[in-house]
Write a protein that holds these residues in place. Structure first.
Motif, mmCIF file in Angstrom:
data_model
loop_
_atom_site.group_PDB
_atom_site.id
_atom_site.type_symbol
_atom_site.label_atom_id
_atom_site.label_comp_id
_atom_site.label_asym_id
_atom_site.label_seq_id
_atom_site.Cartn_x
_atom_site.Cartn_y
_atom_site.Cartn_z
ATOM 1 N N THR A 152 2.384 6.831 -8.570
ATOM 2 C CA THR A 152 2.029 6.163 -9.966
ATOM 3 C C THR A 152 2.824 6.904 -10.895
ATOM 4 O OG1 THR A 152 0.038 5.339 -9.027
ATOM 5 C CG2 THR A 152 0.246 5.209 -11.439
ATOM 6 N N TRP A 182 -1.660 10.899 -3.110
ATOM 7 C CA TRP A 182 -0.370 10.222 -2.805
ATOM 8 C C TRP A 182 -0.135 8.982 -3.805
ATOM 9 C CZ3 TRP A 182 3.868 12.063 -1.278
ATOM 10 C CH2 TRP A 182 4.221 12.752 -0.109
ATOM 11 N N LEU A 183 -1.297 8.401 -4.252
ATOM 12 C CA LEU A 183 -1.564 7.098 -5.089
ATOM 13 C C LEU A 183 -1.028 7.830 -6.502
ATOM 14 C CD1 LEU A 183 -1.772 4.296 -6.133
ATOM 15 C CD2 LEU A 183 -4.262 4.892 -6.255
ATOM 16 N N ASN A 184 -1.513 8.856 -6.962
ATOM 17 C CA ASN A 184 -1.228 9.650 -8.136
ATOM 18 C C ASN A 184 0.384 9.939 -8.258
ATOM 19 O OD1 ASN A 184 -3.863 9.363 -8.803
ATOM 20 N ND2 ASN A 184 -4.507 11.804 -8.435
ATOM 21 N N SER A 188 -5.088 10.164 0.325
ATOM 22 C CA SER A 188 -4.822 8.713 -0.145
ATOM 23 C C SER A 188 -4.531 8.960 -1.858
ATOM 24 C CB SER A 188 -5.585 7.640 0.223
ATOM 25 O OG SER A 188 -5.484 7.426 1.464
ATOM 26 N N GLN A 189 -5.719 9.189 -2.450
ATOM 27 C CA GLN A 189 -5.583 9.602 -4.063
ATOM 28 C C GLN A 189 -4.389 10.367 -4.566
ATOM 29 O OE1 GLN A 189 -7.733 7.517 -5.727
ATOM 30 N NE2 GLN A 189 -6.193 8.160 -7.421
ATOM 31 N N GLU A 215 0.938 -1.380 -0.135
ATOM 32 C CA GLU A 215 0.009 0.089 0.134
ATOM 33 C C GLU A 215 0.855 1.198 -0.045
ATOM 34 O OE1 GLU A 215 -3.496 0.192 2.596
ATOM 35 O OE2 GLU A 215 -3.350 -2.080 2.854
ATOM 36 N N VAL A 216 0.350 2.293 -0.635
ATOM 37 C CA VAL A 216 1.008 3.439 -0.787
ATOM 38 C C VAL A 216 1.329 3.893 0.711
ATOM 39 C CG1 VAL A 216 0.889 5.899 -1.329
ATOM 40 C CG2 VAL A 216 -0.017 4.010 -2.941
#
Length: 95
Positions: free
Chosen positions: A25, A20-22, A17-18, A2-3
């Motif tokens: 990625t 950081w995920l971006n 969270s989104q 997980e990130v």
């Protein structure tokens, strides 16, 4: 993985969270094609720019100087002597 496991908690909490995920990625597309030697060289190129890179650190309990507050941390490197506040790690360059 997980990130959240890859980002230090004090930074992770500053964005969602989104977001950081971006970010993760986006950066993965740049580092994935690197072989281990290239990744190591790129990493060293980045961290060598930090002012404390290559330092030896010493904990100083007392000083005779009134301009430096003790206890503190002394960092010695090619750029000179740096006295860091023991709590904030803010540096005061002496030499």
């Amino acid at each position: 993985r997980e990130v959240q496991e890859c980002v230090p908690s004090q930074f992770y909490s500053k964005q969602g969270s989104q977001q950081w995920l971006n970010v993760v990625t986006q950066h993965m597309q740049y580092v994935q094609p690197l072989n281990p030697y290239q990744a190591r060289a790129q990493f060293l190129g980045l961290v060598s720019a930090f002012p404390m890179f290559g330092s030896s650190f010493f904990y100083i309990q007392s000083l005779s100087s009134s301009s430096i507050q003790a206890p503190c941390i002394l960092a010695v490197n090619l750029n000179g002597l740096h006295f860091l506040n023991k709590d904030t790690h803010v540096s005061k360059k002496l030499i």
